[in-house]
Design a protein around this motif. Structure first.
Motif, PDB file in Angstrom:
ATOM      1  N   PHE A   1       0.841  -1.208   0.000  1.00 50.41           N
ATOM      2  CA  PHE A   1       0.000   0.000   0.000  1.00 50.41           C
ATOM      3  C   PHE A   1       0.868   1.247   0.000  1.00 50.41           C
ATOM      4  O   PHE A   1       0.630   2.180  -0.769  1.00 50.41           O
ATOM      5  CB  PHE A   1      -0.949  -0.011   1.206  1.00 50.41           C
ATOM      6  N   GLN A   2       1.883   1.269   0.877  1.00 49.46           N
ATOM      7  CA  GLN A   2       2.767   2.431   0.941  1.00 49.46           C
ATOM      8  C   GLN A   2       3.548   2.612  -0.351  1.00 49.46           C
ATOM      9  O   GLN A   2       3.746   3.733  -0.816  1.00 49.46           O
ATOM     10  CB  GLN A   2       3.755   2.283   2.104  1.00 49.46           C
ATOM     11  N   THR A   3       3.969   1.522  -0.940  1.00 50.88           N
ATOM     12  CA  THR A   3       4.764   1.594  -2.163  1.00 50.88           C
ATOM     13  C   THR A   3       3.958   2.158  -3.324  1.00 50.88           C
ATOM     14  O   THR A   3       4.443   3.014  -4.068  1.00 50.88           O
ATOM     15  CB  THR A   3       5.301   0.192  -2.538  1.00 50.88           C
ATOM     16  N   PHE A   4       2.720   1.692  -3.488  1.00 48.17           N
ATOM     17  CA  PHE A   4       1.933   2.105  -4.642  1.00 48.17           C
ATOM     18  C   PHE A   4       1.111   3.366  -4.416  1.00 48.17           C
ATOM     19  O   PHE A   4       0.619   3.959  -5.364  1.00 48.17           O
ATOM     20  CB  PHE A   4       1.029   0.958  -5.099  1.00 48.17           C
ATOM     21  N   SER A   5       0.969   3.828  -3.174  1.00 49.39           N
ATOM     22  CA  SER A   5       0.182   5.036  -2.937  1.00 49.39           C
ATOM     23  C   SER A   5       1.043   6.277  -2.840  1.00 49.39           C
ATOM     24  O   SER A   5       0.543   7.379  -2.989  1.00 49.39           O
ATOM     25  CB  SER A   5      -0.655   4.890  -1.662  1.00 49.39           C
ATOM     26  N   ASN A   6       2.330   6.141  -2.606  1.00 49.40           N
ATOM     27  CA  ASN A   6       3.235   7.289  -2.510  1.00 49.40           C
ATOM     28  C   ASN A   6       3.991   7.463  -3.808  1.00 49.40           C
ATOM     29  O   ASN A   6       4.566   6.534  -4.336  1.00 49.40           O
ATOM     30  CB  ASN A   6       4.245   7.084  -1.379  1.00 49.40           C
ATOM     31  N   GLU A   7       3.975   8.709  -4.284  1.00 49.29           N
ATOM     32  CA  GLU A   7       4.735   9.004  -5.495  1.00 49.29           C
ATOM     33  C   GLU A   7       6.108   9.569  -5.153  1.00 49.29           C
ATOM     34  O   GLU A   7       7.026   9.471  -5.936  1.00 49.29           O
ATOM     35  CB  GLU A   7       3.944   9.980  -6.375  1.00 49.29           C
TER      36      GLU A   7
END
Length: 144
Positions: free
Chosen positions: A28-34
């Protein structure tokens, strides 16, 4: 002779539940943070280390009986006890404090020397006891 550790459902739920939760958080953190956030990187590294440790305990817990020694390993916990030093085995009880290289409840408490004890959980308690008694018939077996 090698004995794998019995795996308790509670330990399995803890291991795979936390691993799944941590992997979900990391994804979740990897794909939600740009943008790159270093706090997330350190927390992700910590979660990956916890996952690795739990899996190491789950798949790396085993016991080996030789003519002279009981060897145990559970993740980073490793050791050996000379069979002649073992004085009593308590069957079907759990040890709630002390050295516990085990992944299940209702295993074996092995008492050795004067006041030392260790808790293990071989896949079958009876087979383990039969085998260790072949090496030292003076061990007292207590059923709780």
């Amino acid at each position: 002779m090698k004995f794998k550790s019995r795996k308790d459902i509670l330990f399995q739920i803890l291991t795979f539940g936390l691993s799944g939760l941590f992997i979900g958080i990391i994804l979740f953190q990897t794909f939600s943070n740009e943008t790159v956030n270093y706090e997330f990187i350190w927390s992700n590294i910590l979660m990956i280390l916890v996952i690795g440790f739990l899996l190491w305990l789950n798949f790396g817990t085993e016991y080996e009986l030789t003519q002279t020694e009981l060897k145990y390993k559970s993740g980073p916990i490793r050791g050996k006890i000379e069979i002649e030093r073992i004085r009593e085995i308590i069957k079907g009880k759990s040890l709630w404090s002390g050295l516990k290289p085990a992944t299940a409840r209702n295993g074996l408490i092995i008492k050795y020397d004067k006041h030392e004890e260790i808790y293990i959980s071989p896949k079958t308690n009876e087979t383990f006891i039969e085998k260790i008694l072949e090496f030292n018939k003076n061990i007292k077996i207590t059923t709780d």
